[in-house]
Motif scaffolding. Structure first.
Motif: not given
Length: 206
Positions: A183-189
């Motif tokens: 999962i792209d961890a730069s997205g929102t929480i």
């Protein structure tokens, strides 16, 4: 549940694992599951003492193979004392890091190669996760996120080391797509939490 369900979270420092673990734990608990939350290295009295040895910045002279074997020792204790018994009781176990961390950090990051997998074959004792959530974040961005806190011995390693770890995680994702959800961890929480919950619900309802 007739059998337990084992979920692990992986990712570099600053990727947001702790936040997402807390959200998933709360959602599963609200859904009626008996959830056990643990971490690596640690989770038992013995494993926590090993954790202190591994992460203490004062132990800068620690050999790379010593490090790998200490991680495996802590893991072996955690599996046998906590994880396996909890799964046998039908509980959901969420672990902050597991064997993939050793492969990424020691096999790839430290350059120890296949030896790390051999050691951990005994440590995991055929107890592999049903699902691994890999939070992917560029190491430089992760380093910026944790810039204001005190760093342990592993966090103090070079940028080149953390880049190798990140690349190791990406290779693991390619090798085990049926288990590892990247999962792209730069997205929102919230975005990340919804993606995680969706996959967990999908697998656990089968």
């Amino acid at each position: 549940m007739d059998r337990g369900f084992f979920i692990t979270f992986e990712g570099g420092d600053g990727s947001g694992k702790s936040t997402q673990i807390g959200i998933l734990r709360d959602r599963l608990t609200e859904a009626g599951y008996d959830v056990v939350l643990t971490r690596e290295p640690g989770g038992t009295q013995i494993s926590e003492k090993i954790r202190d040895l591994i992460l203490d910045p004062a132990n800068g002279e620690m050999d790379d193979m010593t490090e790998a074997m200490l991680y495996a020792a802590a893991r072996a204790q955690l599996v046998r004392q906590l994880i396996k018994p909890a799964l046998a009781e039908g509980k959901v176990v969420i672990c902050d890091r597991f064997v993939d961390s050793s492969i990424a950090y020691q096999a790839y990051g430290r350059g120890l190669g296949d030896a790390v997998g051999v050691i951990n074959t005994y440590a995991v004792d055929d107890c592999m996760p049903d699902l691994t959530i890999l939070l992917k974040l560029d190491p430089e961005r992760g380093s910026n996120r944790i810039a204001g806190r005190e760093h342990d011995r592993i966090e103090q390693a070079s940028d080149a080391f953390h880049r190798k770890v990140y690349e190791g995680y990406l290779k693991l994702e390619e090798m085990y797509p049926e288990r590892i959800l990247g999962i792209d961890a730069s997205g929102t929480i919230r975005e990340i939490a919804e993606e995680i919950s969706g996959r967990v619900n999908e697998i656990m309802s089968r």
